[in-house]
Design a protein around this motif. Structure first.
Motif, PDB file in Angstrom:
ATOM      1  N   THR A  54      30.598  27.952  45.965  1.00 54.37           N
ATOM      2  CA  THR A  54      30.148  29.260  45.478  1.00 54.37           C
ATOM      3  C   THR A  54      28.825  29.653  46.115  1.00 54.37           C
ATOM      4  O   THR A  54      28.593  30.825  46.416  1.00 54.37           O
ATOM      5  CB  THR A  54      30.015  29.220  43.946  1.00 54.37           C
ATOM      6  N   LEU A  66      31.044  32.938  38.391  1.00 55.38           N
ATOM      7  CA  LEU A  66      31.876  31.974  39.113  1.00 55.38           C
ATOM      8  C   LEU A  66      31.441  30.562  38.742  1.00 55.38           C
ATOM      9  O   LEU A  66      30.359  30.354  38.197  1.00 55.38           O
ATOM     10  CB  LEU A  66      31.729  32.161  40.631  1.00 55.38           C
ATOM     11  N   ASP A  70      35.615  35.222  37.704  1.00 53.87           N
ATOM     12  CA  ASP A  70      36.589  34.133  37.767  1.00 53.87           C
ATOM     13  C   ASP A  70      37.063  33.875  36.335  1.00 53.87           C
ATOM     14  O   ASP A  70      36.477  33.088  35.612  1.00 53.87           O
ATOM     15  CB  ASP A  70      35.922  32.888  38.342  1.00 53.87           C
TER      16      ASP A  70
END
Length: 405
Positions: free
Chosen positions: A54, A48, A122
């Protein structure tokens, strides 16, 4: 703790940023609250953007019992203080800002070597690398982005998907808010931080009118820009027109635009024939996931580049100057800090709930791309309303009966 970061002395700075984000992402805590340690015994590998938002998701997974490894979904988006903080908290972090492409891929391989049971990605790079390495032991995963879901759907179609994946990107509480409002705001934030330009009265060309393009166009219009949308999809083009925006082929829009923003997830959107038609001083920015939407390689091969300020390169090309932001990578994360924590709370609440779902149900899930369970989507929306102190009506018994027919 294994890992590789840029600067371990940034721990305290990262801790403060984490604390700031956590206070604005209470949905994450509400999902984890009251649960014992449902992720105990699981290893979770994250790929990510390494941001303060995050860190809230990663710490929640750790607090729920998981062992965690983390690499970045973009070589230029790492916030080094957050990487230092998470590493100091016992997360195997392989991330630092300005990784080379080789280093970026090595960090992904390091997370695979961590032998995760669940993979959260991601963009699909970690999923694809895991498939390429034929990694064993992965029970399932989640995917955050449109481009990543497309790549995984292609694997499913070719019967090569090795484990079930929940398409978090397709949750209503993700694309309706994160993709539209989050990216809309953070993209313009990145452009303004990089350039300091005056947006009102300028002509902004938005390439692509998916949820990201809708958000960027609306935010640019709200700041006084005249917006032109380019599209290949007739339905989306019609929608843009009815939303009040000019719609034109990119070849024509290229002559008029002051700022060009790609939002498509597709490759080769802005090419040499468009550069040739642009006016002197045009600004080029990308907010799609990968750095393939603007043909930056053509500019580097055919123009002389000078970095005029951080994240702004000037190319002398065809007797004029064109300005490329963030080397064609996602401008909201390279030139700014990504989405606000309030909107990322929705996406990461879906991620955390989906990770818990995979941990509990992986044995009965088919090896395919799954939608986010509707119960999770609805629960996230209700928790978001609670966090915003918003109350809504409940249907009466008569209305429920009427709805059932």
């Amino acid at each position: 703790m294994p890992g590789k970061i840029a600067n371990a002395t940034l721990v305290e700075s990262g801790k403060l940023s984490y604390g700031w984000a956590r206070t604005r992402m209470s949905i994450i805590e509400r999902i984890a609250k009251g649960k014992r340690k449902p992720l105990e015994g699981f290893r979770v590998g994250f790929c990510l953007h390494v941001t303060k938002e995050t860190s809230v998701l990663v710490m929640a997974a750790k607090e729920l019992g998981a062992e965690v490894a983390l690499c970045s979904a973009n070589p230029l988006s790492v916030q080094d203080d957050i990487a230092a903080f998470l590493h100091g908290e016992g997360v195997a972090v392989y991330a630092w800002r300005n990784e080379t492409q080789a280093e970026y891929k090595k960090c992904i391989r390091d997370v695979i070597a961590f032998k995760p049971d669940i993979v959260t990605d991601d963009g699909g790079d970690l999923h694809y690398a895991a498939h390429g390495a034929k990694a064993r032991g992965i029970m399932g995963g989640t995917e955050e982005t449109t481009s990543g879901v497309r790549r995984l759907s292609a694997l499913e179609k070719s019967k090569k998907l090795r484990y079930p994946v929940i398409a978090v990107n397709n949750a209503r509480t993700k694309y309706l808010f994160d993709n539209r409002y989050g990216t809309g705001q953070s993209t313009l934030d990145g452009i303004l931080r990089a350039t300091g330009m005056f947006l009102a009265g300028s002509r902004v060309v938005v390439c692509g009118y998916g949820w990201v393009g809708k958000g960027v166009a609306a935010m640019a219009h709200g700041m006084g820009a005249a917006v032109t949308v380019t599209e290949v999809d007739p339905i989306k083009a019609l929608e843009a027109k009815m939303d009040g925006f000019a719609v034109a082929p990119l070849e024509k829009a290229a002559e008029q635009g002051d700022v060009f923003i790609t939002c498509t997830g597709q490759t080769g959107v802005i090419r040499k024939e468009h550069f040739a038609k642009m006016k002197d001083g045009a600004i080029l920015a990308n907010t799609g996931h990968f750095d393939v939407e603007i043909d930056a390689s053509f500019l580097y091969r055919n123009g002389r580049s000078v970095e005029v300020k951080p994240n702004v390169e000037c190319f002398k090309f065809g007797g004029k100057k064109l300005y490329l932001l963030s080397k064609g990578r996602v401008v909201n994360l390279v030139a700014a800090e990504g989405h606000p924590p309030e909107v990322m709370a929705l996406s990461f609440a879906n991620q955390l709930a989906s990770i818990l779902h995979v941990a509990k149900n992986h044995a009965s899930m088919e090896k395919k791309v799954h939608p986010v369970p509707e119960s999770i989507d609805d629960a996230v929306a209700r928790l978001a309303l609670v966090a915003m102190s918003v109350e809504i009506d409940k249907p009466t018994a008569k209305q429920k009966k009427y709805q059932r027919g």
